[in-house]
Motif scaffolding. Structure first.
Motif, PDB file in Angstrom:
ATOM      1  N   ARG A 179       0.705  -1.261   0.042  1.00  0.00           N
ATOM      2  CA  ARG A 179      -0.231  -0.042  -0.074  1.00  0.00           C
ATOM      3  C   ARG A 179       1.017   1.306   0.374  1.00  0.00           C
ATOM      4  NH1 ARG A 179      -1.769   3.882   3.429  1.00  0.00           N
ATOM      5  NH2 ARG A 179      -4.180   4.657   3.192  1.00  0.00           N
ATOM      6  N   ARG A 180       1.014   2.311  -1.246  1.00  0.00           N
ATOM      7  CA  ARG A 180       1.287   3.561  -0.897  1.00  0.00           C
ATOM      8  C   ARG A 180       0.232   4.567  -0.314  1.00  0.00           C
ATOM      9  NH1 ARG A 180       4.823   5.628  -3.656  1.00  0.00           N
ATOM     10  NH2 ARG A 180       4.763   8.629  -4.181  1.00  0.00           N
ATOM     11  N   ARG A 206      -1.674  -0.775  -4.708  1.00  0.00           N
ATOM     12  CA  ARG A 206      -1.357   0.330  -3.767  1.00  0.00           C
ATOM     13  C   ARG A 206      -1.937   1.194  -3.597  1.00  0.00           C
ATOM     14  NH1 ARG A 206       1.507  -1.759  -7.864  1.00  0.00           N
ATOM     15  NH2 ARG A 206       3.785  -1.935  -7.675  1.00  0.00           N
ATOM     16  N   TYR A 207      -3.182   1.687  -3.448  1.00  0.00           N
ATOM     17  CA  TYR A 207      -4.554   2.134  -2.708  1.00  0.00           C
ATOM     18  C   TYR A 207      -5.458   1.421  -2.330  1.00  0.00           C
ATOM     19  CZ  TYR A 207      -1.143   4.958  -6.042  1.00  0.00           C
ATOM     20  OH  TYR A 207      -0.165   5.298  -6.880  1.00  0.00           O
ATOM     21  N   SER A 243      -3.333  10.957  -3.395  1.00  0.00           N
ATOM     22  CA  SER A 243      -3.162  11.206  -5.225  1.00  0.00           C
ATOM     23  C   SER A 243      -5.239  10.811  -5.204  1.00  0.00           C
ATOM     24  CB  SER A 243      -2.950   9.303  -4.944  1.00  0.00           C
ATOM     25  OG  SER A 243      -1.517   9.224  -5.374  1.00  0.00           O
ATOM     26  N   ASP A 250      -0.090  13.716  -3.950  1.00  0.00           N
ATOM     27  CA  ASP A 250       1.113  12.599  -4.196  1.00  0.00           C
ATOM     28  C   ASP A 250       1.391  12.323  -6.273  1.00  0.00           C
ATOM     29  OD1 ASP A 250       3.242  10.182  -4.026  1.00  0.00           O
ATOM     30  OD2 ASP A 250       1.181   9.366  -3.390  1.00  0.00           O
TER      31      ASP A 250
END
Length: 506
Positions: free
Chosen positions: A84-85, A117-118, A205, A228
């Protein structure tokens, strides 16, 4: 989703930038309480993994200790928290459209390396649906699309448009409540920063199109260091908000018509075998409908202007051309009636909520001229130059009878990180290319622009693959931006059934 991506009938662009109130760090709120999500206002299915909450924000950010409202927020967490970002936020692309259920949709179209990632986040902007909804006190039938999009009368007169605009402004100002003056893009951007803080995130993001691109640009200008990876799809021109942006659609729709004519010649030559024939036949049907309107069952009595409104909405998506052709054949007495999706009635959401928010945002974001004769001249000029919409884009709206905005517009600027990817179709009828160039210039070194030689309204559309979608996915997954602005032809279209043009609007 019926009203999210492929064919959002009536997703006419309203975008906004507002505010001179300084961007200040939001205080730390208590942790949100996540529960099951409420029903989708458009009848779309909800991903069972989606969770929702409400976040309290100031009604007026210049009075942070004054009255508050609640913002409905959703989150679909990544299945791979070790990768995860952060959070990836989405807006539905029209000020009055609910976005709480958007993660359910995007979970179906993002590739795995983005989903990993999100956490996907959606929200209903202030005043919309489950976020303290506003009303102008009208029924759905009292805010018809062909009036909200102010098509002049068959003879070119705008007298009825003037009366409708004045009456709508009066009703909104009388019934909109204390919230009405604060339903603006700048305040929505501030709400978004409160959402960021409530979710415990240092940055967000963002990926949104149309009006959502403008909201994203306003956020990145107010809070540049809290962004981001930012995607602005189908951008509004920041120096054209709002009347200038609407007026650009008159010309852009003429440019887009070439795509529909080419499709018709190749796939449905009964509509015409040359672009000139298709055009003449469309105008002839509009004139015939003005003389004798045709009822679409469970929808509306369709006159020439309603036919133009249906075409304008269908022109947003090439995948909708077959459905629009079917509607054309029905109205000409040559085919079956189209499928109609009736509105979903949700207790607590006024039937005119979308129209109320569209009006409040447009009128609260930027001042419009109050000179009625100016609109008469502009509509007459564009009717002659760009007859497909008949001067609709240049015509008068409720903002001509609205008080001036409480705040100055937000300046879209290049102060901040180099972290914005813009994607734009060359012949977009709703947010024209000229507006995207304006946005690109305003963002300067912060942005890169990927232009696709196509005509959809919205690049990130699985029915129309292109280098734009590839660039978005690569950037979200890896952070890789193009070295410079670039362009491409669209990829071959996937072999899939064309979506039906939804007539589920009023």
């Amino acid at each position: 989703m019926r009203r999210s991506l492929p064919v959002l009938l009536g997703a006419v662009v309203l975008a906004s930038l507002v505010t001179s109130v300084p961007a200040q760090a939001a205080p730390g709120p208590p942790p949100p309480m996540w529960t099951e999500c409420p029903p989708d206002p458009y009848g779309n299915p909800i991903d069972p993994r989606l969770r929702c909450t409400r976040i309290t924000v100031p009604l007026d950010y210049s009075d942070p200790h004054g009255p508050t409202i609640q913002i409905a927020v959703s989150r679909l967490s990544t299945a791979k928290p070790d990768l995860r970002r952060g959070i990836l936020v989405h807006n539905a692309g029209d000020p009055g459209i609910a976005g709480l259920n958007l993660p359910s949709f995007y979970a179906q179209i993002y590739p795995p390396d983005v989903l990993d990632r999100y956490d996907l986040v959606g929200f209903d902007p202030r005043g919309v649906a489950y976020s303290s909804p506003i009303t102008c006190g009208r029924t759905a039938a009292q805010v018809p699309r062909a009036k909200l999009q102010p098509f002049p009368a068959a003879d070119g007169s705008i007298d009825d448009n003037i009366a409708f605009a004045r009456g709508l402004a009066q009703d909104c100002l009388a019934n909109g409540g204390r919230e009405l003056p604060y339903i603006t893009t700048a305040n929505t951007a501030r709400d978004l920063d409160r959402v960021r803080a409530a979710l415990g995130e240092r940055k967000i993001s963002y990926n949104s199109a149309s009006y959502g691109s403008y909201l994203g640009a306003v956020y990145t200008s107010l809070f540049p260091d809290r962004t981001d990876r930012v995607i602005l799809d189908s951008a509004v021109g920041p120096h054209s908000v709002w009347q200038g942006e609407w007026r650009m659609a008159d010309k852009a729709t003429e440019v887009r018509f070439a795509d529909f004519a080419a499709w018709s010649i190749a796939h449905d030559p009964s509509l015409g075998t040359t672009p000139e024939q298709v055009r003449a036949n469309m105008f002839a049907l509009a004139e015939r409908l003005d003389r004798k309107p045709v009822e679409i069952p469970d929808f509306a009595l369709v006159d020439g202007n309603t036919f133009r409104a249906i075409y304008f909405a269908a022109s947003y998506y090439t995948a909708a051309f077959p459905s629009f052709a079917g509607i054309w054949h029905f109205l000409a007495g040559e085919g079956p009636p189209p499928m109609v999706f009736p509105p979903v009635d949700i207790p607590g959401i006024p039937p005119d909520n979308a129209a109320a928010v569209q009006t409040a945002v447009a009128c609260g974001d930027a001042r419009s001229s109050h000179d009625v004769d100016r609109y008469r001249r502009a509509a007459r000029e564009d009717r002659a130059r760009y007859p497909i919409l008949g001067g609709m884009g240049a015509n008068i709206r409720a903002c001509a009878f609205w008080p001036d905005p409480r705040e100055r517009s937000v300046s879209i600027h290049d102060h901040g990180p180099e972290n914005i990817l813009m994607v734009q179709n060359l012949r977009d009828p709703a947010t024209p290319y000229e507006g995207a160039l304006d946005m690109r210039h305003s963002l300067g070194h912060r942005a890169r622009l990927v232009t696709v030689d196509a005509g959809n309204h919205g690049v990130y559309n699985p029915t129309a693959p292109s280098c734009g979608i590839t660039a978005v996915n690569l950037y979200l997954a890896t952070g890789t931006l193009p070295d410079h602005d670039t362009s491409c032809e669209p990829d071959p279209a996937p072999q899939a059934q064309s979506p039906v043009v939804s007539l589920g609007f009023r």
